[in-house]
Design a protein around this motif. Structure first.
Motif, PDB file in Angstrom:
ATOM      1  N   MET A   1       0.781  -1.021   0.049  1.00 29.38           N
ATOM      2  CA  MET A   1       0.066   0.020  -0.010  1.00 29.38           C
ATOM      3  C   MET A   1       0.902   1.254  -0.045  1.00 29.38           C
ATOM      4  N   PRO A   2       0.526   2.368  -0.249  1.00 30.85           N
ATOM      5  CA  PRO A   2       1.174   3.603  -0.743  1.00 30.85           C
ATOM      6  C   PRO A   2       1.624   4.281   0.747  1.00 30.85           C
ATOM      7  N   HIS A   3       1.109   3.720   1.843  1.00 23.43           N
ATOM      8  CA  HIS A   3       1.506   4.614   3.010  1.00 23.43           C
ATOM      9  C   HIS A   3       2.603   3.812   3.921  1.00 23.43           C
ATOM     10  N   ASP A   4       3.062   2.738   3.265  1.00 25.79           N
ATOM     11  CA  ASP A   4       4.131   1.881   4.230  1.00 25.79           C
ATOM     12  C   ASP A   4       5.558   2.189   3.928  1.00 25.79           C
ATOM     13  N   ASN A   5       5.637   3.360   3.286  1.00 25.02           N
ATOM     14  CA  ASN A   5       7.101   3.525   2.841  1.00 25.02           C
ATOM     15  C   ASN A   5       7.893   4.594   3.717  1.00 25.02           C
ATOM     16  N   HIS A 138      -8.647  -5.771  -1.208  1.00 24.20           N
ATOM     17  CA  HIS A 138      -8.573  -7.198  -1.140  1.00 24.20           C
ATOM     18  C   HIS A 138      -6.957  -7.429  -1.357  1.00 24.20           C
ATOM     19  N   ASP A 139      -6.330  -8.168  -0.412  1.00 30.21           N
ATOM     20  CA  ASP A 139      -4.982  -8.431  -0.433  1.00 30.21           C
ATOM     21  C   ASP A 139      -4.908  -9.986  -0.291  1.00 30.21           C
ATOM     22  N   GLY A 140      -4.023 -10.083   0.925  1.00 31.64           N
ATOM     23  CA  GLY A 140      -3.756 -11.691   1.234  1.00 31.64           C
ATOM     24  C   GLY A 140      -4.952 -12.558   1.345  1.00 31.64           C
ATOM     25  N   HIS A 160      -8.883  -7.336   3.765  1.00 32.36           N
ATOM     26  CA  HIS A 160      -9.564  -5.930   3.212  1.00 32.36           C
ATOM     27  C   HIS A 160      -8.186  -4.972   3.841  1.00 32.36           C
ATOM     28  N   GLU A 161      -7.371  -4.942   3.374  1.00 29.78           N
ATOM     29  CA  GLU A 161      -6.236  -3.999   3.772  1.00 29.78           C
ATOM     30  C   GLU A 161      -6.542  -2.477   4.202  1.00 29.78           C
ATOM     31  N   PHE A 162      -6.918  -1.811   2.971  1.00 33.21           N
ATOM     32  CA  PHE A 162      -7.332  -0.623   3.074  1.00 33.21           C
ATOM     33  C   PHE A 162      -8.134   0.392   2.088  1.00 33.21           C
ATOM     34  N   ASN A 244      -5.402  -5.462   7.076  1.00 33.91           N
ATOM     35  CA  ASN A 244      -4.949  -6.657   7.025  1.00 33.91           C
ATOM     36  C   ASN A 244      -4.180  -7.164   5.502  1.00 33.91           C
ATOM     37  N   CYS A 245      -2.963  -7.186   5.551  1.00 34.46           N
ATOM     38  CA  CYS A 245      -1.955  -7.188   4.304  1.00 34.46           C
ATOM     39  C   CYS A 245      -1.881  -8.613   3.855  1.00 34.46           C
ATOM     40  N   GLY A 246      -0.842  -9.149   4.071  1.00 33.40           N
ATOM     41  CA  GLY A 246      -0.401 -10.443   3.829  1.00 33.40           C
ATOM     42  C   GLY A 246      -1.095 -11.411   4.610  1.00 33.40           C
ATOM     43  N   GLU A 259      -1.863  -7.786  10.502  1.00 30.10           N
ATOM     44  CA  GLU A 259      -2.040  -6.526  10.769  1.00 30.10           C
ATOM     45  C   GLU A 259      -0.718  -5.586  10.173  1.00 30.10           C
ATOM     46  N   GLU A 260      -0.845  -4.887   9.288  1.00 31.76           N
ATOM     47  CA  GLU A 260       0.505  -4.010   8.973  1.00 31.76           C
ATOM     48  C   GLU A 260       0.438  -2.860   9.220  1.00 31.76           C
ATOM     49  N   ASN A 261      -0.095  -1.728   8.340  1.00 34.58           N
ATOM     50  CA  ASN A 261      -0.004  -0.307   8.767  1.00 34.58           C
ATOM     51  C   ASN A 261      -0.966   0.332   9.687  1.00 34.58           C
ATOM     52  N   HIS A 341       3.227  -6.462  10.171  1.00 36.24           N
ATOM     53  CA  HIS A 341       3.118  -8.072   9.585  1.00 36.24           C
ATOM     54  C   HIS A 341       2.823  -7.859   8.324  1.00 36.24           C
ATOM     55  N   GLU A 342       3.645  -8.652   7.423  1.00 33.46           N
ATOM     56  CA  GLU A 342       3.219  -8.644   6.225  1.00 33.46           C
ATOM     57  C   GLU A 342       2.715 -10.119   5.918  1.00 33.46           C
ATOM     58  N   GLY A 343       3.238 -11.205   6.529  1.00 38.28           N
ATOM     59  CA  GLY A 343       2.604 -12.443   5.939  1.00 38.28           C
ATOM     60  C   GLY A 343       3.243 -13.321   6.899  1.00 38.28           C
ATOM     61  N   ASP A 360       8.461  -7.626   8.151  1.00 37.12           N
ATOM     62  CA  ASP A 360       7.859  -6.516   8.710  1.00 37.12           C
ATOM     63  C   ASP A 360       8.343  -5.486   7.962  1.00 37.12           C
ATOM     64  N   ASP A 361       7.237  -4.935   7.181  1.00 40.93           N
ATOM     65  CA  ASP A 361       7.208  -4.074   5.941  1.00 40.93           C
ATOM     66  C   ASP A 361       7.430  -2.559   6.195  1.00 40.93           C
ATOM     67  N   GLN A 362       8.650  -2.311   6.172  1.00 41.19           N
ATOM     68  CA  GLN A 362       8.926  -0.950   6.445  1.00 41.19           C
ATOM     69  C   GLN A 362      10.378  -0.564   6.003  1.00 41.19           C
ATOM     70  N   PRO A 444      10.689  -5.732   3.871  1.00 42.06           N
ATOM     71  CA  PRO A 444      10.199  -7.302   3.685  1.00 42.06           C
ATOM     72  C   PRO A 444       8.708  -7.340   3.523  1.00 42.06           C
ATOM     73  N   GLU A 445       8.496  -7.899   2.361  1.00 45.68           N
ATOM     74  CA  GLU A 445       6.877  -8.090   2.148  1.00 45.68           C
ATOM     75  C   GLU A 445       6.723  -9.328   2.292  1.00 45.68           C
ATOM     76  N   TRP A 446       6.077 -10.344   1.325  1.00 49.04           N
ATOM     77  CA  TRP A 446       5.878 -11.610   1.487  1.00 49.04           C
ATOM     78  C   TRP A 446       6.910 -12.723   1.706  1.00 49.04           C
ATOM     79  N   PRO A 519       8.506  -6.106  -6.440  1.00 47.10           N
ATOM     80  CA  PRO A 519       7.639  -7.479  -5.910  1.00 47.10           C
ATOM     81  C   PRO A 519       7.217  -7.623  -4.517  1.00 47.10           C
ATOM     82  N   ASP A 520       6.171  -8.062  -4.489  1.00 48.04           N
ATOM     83  CA  ASP A 520       5.189  -7.910  -3.062  1.00 48.04           C
ATOM     84  C   ASP A 520       4.544  -9.287  -2.829  1.00 48.04           C
ATOM     85  N   SER A 521       3.512  -9.576  -3.333  1.00 45.13           N
ATOM     86  CA  SER A 521       3.021 -11.008  -3.000  1.00 45.13           C
ATOM     87  C   SER A 521       3.916 -11.856  -3.578  1.00 45.13           C
TER      88      SER A 521
HETATM   89 FE1  FEO Z   1       0.578  -4.030   2.639  1.00 49.02          FE
HETATM   90 FE2  FEO Z   1       3.465  -4.438   2.834  1.00 49.02          FE
HETATM   91  O1  FEO Z   1       2.058  -4.494   1.550  1.00 49.02           O
END
Ligand code: FEO
Ligand code: CA
Ligand code: CA
Length: 624
Positions: A1-5, A138-140, A160-162, A244-246, A259-261, A341-343, A360-362, A444-446, A519-521
Motif C-alpha cells: 500500500m502507498p502508506h507503508d514507505n 483485497h489483499d492476502g 481488506h487492507e485499506f 490486513n495485508c499479507g 495487521e500491517e500499517n 506484519h506482512e505475512g 516487517d514491511d517498512q 520485507p513483504e511476502w 515484488p510484493d506478493s
Molecule cells: Fe500491505 Fe507491505 O504491503
C-alpha cells in the motif's frame, strides 16, 4: 500500500556500511564480478545474469541443509507480451493460454440476497450494509477447500487492507461517526463460501460466511493476553483487526491475517501539540496518521485520550481465524510479536514444530521467524495452540552468505533488563530487534516456503537506502529484489544461508519482456514455481503484474496484468492447482476516469477492488 514507505527505524543498525563505503554504483554491483568477489558477495549474489553460475555454488553452500537439489520447473504457457498488456490500461490483460473472471468485488453481499454496492458514484453503502458486505482493499487470502479436497467449493478468506476515504466515502475526510463506521467496516477480513457452478464461481450461502472488521469482538492469546499494556481505563472489550495485508495458512485449517500499517488509523485530538513517545515513534504513530480521521469521531483511535491509552497496543498482531466455525472469535496470537506484519509463511520443521517466516514491511525493518515449542500435532492434542508457545527470532545477514536467527526473549542476555517481562518485549518487538542488531532490510513483504524447504523473501524496494549491505546491495533500491534463505536443522535452527535470486532492476533491459518492479506478493507452488505479484510503478507502461518464475533457472513469464492504478495482491489456489485467485487492489485508486473494473468501461462507475479467478483454457495447472 502507498502508506507503508516511511522510516521508523532510528536505530544504528547499519552493519555493513563501513565494508561497502566504497560507494559501488548499481551497475558496478551487477556487472563487475571482481567487485562482488572482493567484497565477499560472490557466493551470495544470484542476480538474473549470474544465476546459472550461482546454482552450483548454491548447491554446495546448502549441502548440509535440507535443501534438495534444484529441479527445473516448466513454464509452458505463452507469456503475456508487453505490447498486448498495454493496449487498454483500463482492463486486465492475460496470457493467451488463460482466462479470468472477477469475483466478490467490494460491496458484494457476504450472503446471497443481501444489499449490494455496485459502484454507483452517487451513493455508498451504509455502515450497517458494509458490515455484511465484502470489504475493500483485497489483499492476502487463502482458499480452504470443502472437505480439504474440493476443487470447486470452499471458504475464501480474504484481507481488506485499506480503502482511502475518497474511495470508500467519496470525500477526503469523515463528517460523522457513520462515515467512520463505514470506513471501519470496509476494513478487516471476509470469510466467504464460494462455489464453481458450470464454470463460474460465485458466493453460496453458509453459516460460516462472515465479516470480521474493525469493530468485531476478538480475543487475545499467548504471552501478552492479560498484560497491563493491553488494558484501558475505559475497560473496553477487545475489538477488531485493521490493515490486513499479507496472510498465512496452517495445516490445521486456519487462516492467519496480518495487521500491517495499523499506526495510520490512529491520530490525536491535540493536533500539532501531540508528541509520540519513543515506542509510538518506533511504530510510526503521529497526530494525523494516514488521514482517515477516525480519531475525530471514535475515541478508541485518539492517542491523546487517556481512557484509551493502550488501544494502539491491541493492533500490529497476527490474527487466527477458523474459516469453518462462524461463531469462533478471531484470536490475536501475541507470541508472534507486534510489528507491521506482512505475512506468515508456514513450514513444519524438525520434530513436527510449527514454523513461520514473517516480514516487517517498512524501510530498514527486519525479517523474523517463529518456532513452536513442540510438535504442532502434539500441542493441539493437548489443547494448546502451537502459535502461543515458542521462540521468535530476528535475522542478521552476514557478508559471507550465512546468517543468524537471534532470539527475541527476556532470557537472551543481550535483552536482559531491557523489558519488564516477555509480554512487554512482544508489544515492542521492533525495539528488542533493534537492540540485537538485526539487519535492516529493503522492506520485507511476502515470504513463502518452497517444497524443498527454501524460503523466499520479497524485498519490495527502498529508495532511501544510502549505504549497501550484502543482503540489500542496491543504493538506492527503487525496484526491489527477492532473496532466498535456507535454515539449518530443517527450519528450527539458529543459522541459515542466504542468497539473492532476482534483482528486479536487471529485468528492465531494452527489449526484455520480463521486466518487473516492486515484488510484493510471493507464493511457491508444489513444484517450486514462484508466483510474484507486484506493487509499484512498472516499467514500459505496464500495469501491475502477476508473474511466474523459476528460481532455479531465472526464467520469468508474465501471466496477468491488472488495471490502471491498482496493485496485484494475494495468491490462493485450489488443491489441484488448476484455479488461482489473485486480486486487483485499489483499481484506478478509486477514480472512475481511470477504470471502472469490474464493471465494463463507462467512465462513471466507481472501480471496486476485486478478486480475479485465473484458469488455464485447457484446464491445466496454473503456471505450467
Ligand atoms: Fe500491505 Fe507491505 O504491503
Ligand atoms: Ca507493497
Ligand atoms: Ca503487500
Amino acid at each position: 500500500m502507498p502508506h507503508d514507505n516511511e522510516i521508523c527505524n532510528r536505530s544504528s543498525n547499519r552493519p555493513f556500511e563501513d565494508i561497502m563505503k566504497a560507494g559501488l554504483s548499481r551497475r558496478n554491483l551487477l556487472k563487475r564480478s571482481a567487485v562482488l568477489s572482493a567484497t565477499g558477495f560472490m557466493g551470495t549474489f544470484m542476480g538474473k545474469s549470474l544465476l546459472a553460475e550461482g546454482v552450483a555454488a548454491a548447491t554446495r553452500q546448502t549441502s548440509s541443509s535440507t535443501l534438495l537439489a534444484q529441479t527445473s520447473r516448466v513454464l509452458g504457457f505463452s507469456a503475456l507480451k508487453i505490447a498486448d498488456a498495454v493496449i487498454n490500461p483500463a482492463e486486465p490483460s492475460i496470457s493467451d493460454d488463460y482466462e479470468y473472471q472477477a469475483l466478490i468485488p467490494w460491496g458484494t453481499s457476504i450472503q446471497p440476497g443481501g444489499p449490494e454496492y455496485n459502484g454507483d458514484p452517487n451513493t455508498r453503502p451504509t455502515s450497517a450494509e458494509q458490515a455484511n458486505q465484502v470489504g475493500i482493499g483485497h489483499d492476502g487470502m487463502w482458499f480452504f477447500a470443502k472437505n480439504g479436497t474440493s476443487n470447486t467449493e470452499g471458504m475464501l478468506c480474504i484481507n481488506h487492507e485499506f480503502g482511502r476515504n475518497s474511495h470508500v466515502l467519496g470525500k477526503d475526510a469523515p463528517e460523522s461517526l457513520e462515515d467512520v463506521r463505514l470506513s471501519q467496516h470496509a476494513h478487516g477480513v471476509s470469510v466467504v463460501a464460494i462455489k464453481n457452478t458450470s464454470g463460474r464461481w460465485d458466493r453460496v450461502a453458509s453459516p460460516n460466511s462472515r465479516r470480521i472488521h474493525v469493530n468485531t469482538p476478538v480475543e487475545f492469546s499467548g504471552p501478552v493476553a492479560g498484560h497491563p499494556l493491553l488494558k484501558n481505563p475505559a475497560n473496553n472489550t477487545f475489538q477488531g483487526t485493521v490493515n490486513n495485508c499479507g496472510n498465512g495458512y496452517t495445516p490445521w485449517g486456519t487462516y492467519l491475517t496480518c495487521e500491517e500499517n495499523f499506526n495510520g488509523y490512529f491520530g490525536s485530538s491535540e493536533g500539532d501539540a501531540f508528541v509520540p513517545d519513543e515506542n509510538q515513534d518506533r511504530y510510526g504513530f503521529s497526530a494525523t496518521g494516514f488521514g482517515y480521521g477516525w480519531e475525530q469521531f471514535d475515541e478508541r483511535f485518539n492517542l491523546s485520550n487517556p481512557n484509551y491509552k493502550n488501544e494502539h497496543h491491541r493492533f500490529g498482531w497476527i490474527v487466527e481465524i477458523d474459516p469453518e466455525n462462524g461463531s469462533k472469535k478471531a484470536t490475536k496470537r501475541t507470541a508472534l510479536g507486534r510489528f507491521k506484519h506482512e505475512g506468515f509463511a508456514f513450514a513444519t520443521g524438525a520434530g513436527g514444530r510449527a514454523v513461520g517466516y514473517m516480514g516487517d514491511d517498512q524501510r530498514f525493518d527486519y525479517c523474523y521467524k517463529f518456532v513452536s515449542q513442540a510438535s504442532w500435532r502434539s500441542m493441539m492434542a493437548r489443547g494448546l495452540s502451537p502459535l502461543d508457545y515458542g521462540k521468535r527470532y530476528v535475522a542478521k545477514f552476514n557478508e559471507d552468505g550465512t546468517g543468524e536467527w537471534m532470539e527475541l526473549s527476556v532470557r537472551n542476555p543481550k535483552l536482559r533488563g531491557k523489558f519488564k517481562d516477555q509480554g512487554e518485549l512482544l508489544v515492542f518487538t521492533r525495539v528488542a530487534a533493534d537492540t540485537l542488531g538485526a539487519t535492516p532490510m529493503d522492506r520485507p513483504e511476502w515470504t513463502t516456503v518452497a517444497p524443498d524447504g527454501a524460503v523466499f523473501w520479497a524485498l519490495t524496494n527502498n529508495s532511501r537506502r544510502t549505504a549497501p549491505d550484502p543482503a540489500n546491495p542496491l543504493v538506492p533500491n527503487p525496484d526491489g529484489h527477492i532473496l532466498r534463505t535456507v535454515d539449518s536443522d530443517n527450519h528450527v535452527g539458529t543459522s541459515f544461508t542466504w542468497k539473492i535470486v532476482f534483482i528486479a532492476e536487471e529485468t528492465h533491459e531494452d527489449g526484455d519482456e520480463t521486466t518487473f518492479s516492486d515484488p510484493d506478493s510471493l507464493w511457491a507452488d508444489s513444484t517450486g514455481r514462484l508466483f510474484i505479484g507486484t506493487d509499484g510503478g512498472q516499467k514500459k507502461d505496464l500495469n501491475n503484474q502477476l508473474l511466474v518464475a523459476d528460481p532455479a533457472t531465472g526464467e520469468i513469464r508474465r501471466l496477468f496484468t491488472g488495471v490502471a492504478g491498482d496493485e496485484i495482491t494475494g495468491v490462493a489456489i485450489t488443491p489441484d492447482q488448476r484455479t488461482l485467485f489473485t486480486n486487483t487492489q485499489h483499481p484506478g485508486n478509486g477514480d472512475p476516469t481511470e477504470t471502472n473494473f469490474p464493471a465494463p468501461t463507462d467512465g462513471v462507475t466507481i472501480p471496486r477492488d476485486s478478486t480475479v479467478v485465473i484458469t488455464r483454457k485447457n484446464g491445466g495447472v496454473v503456471g505450467s
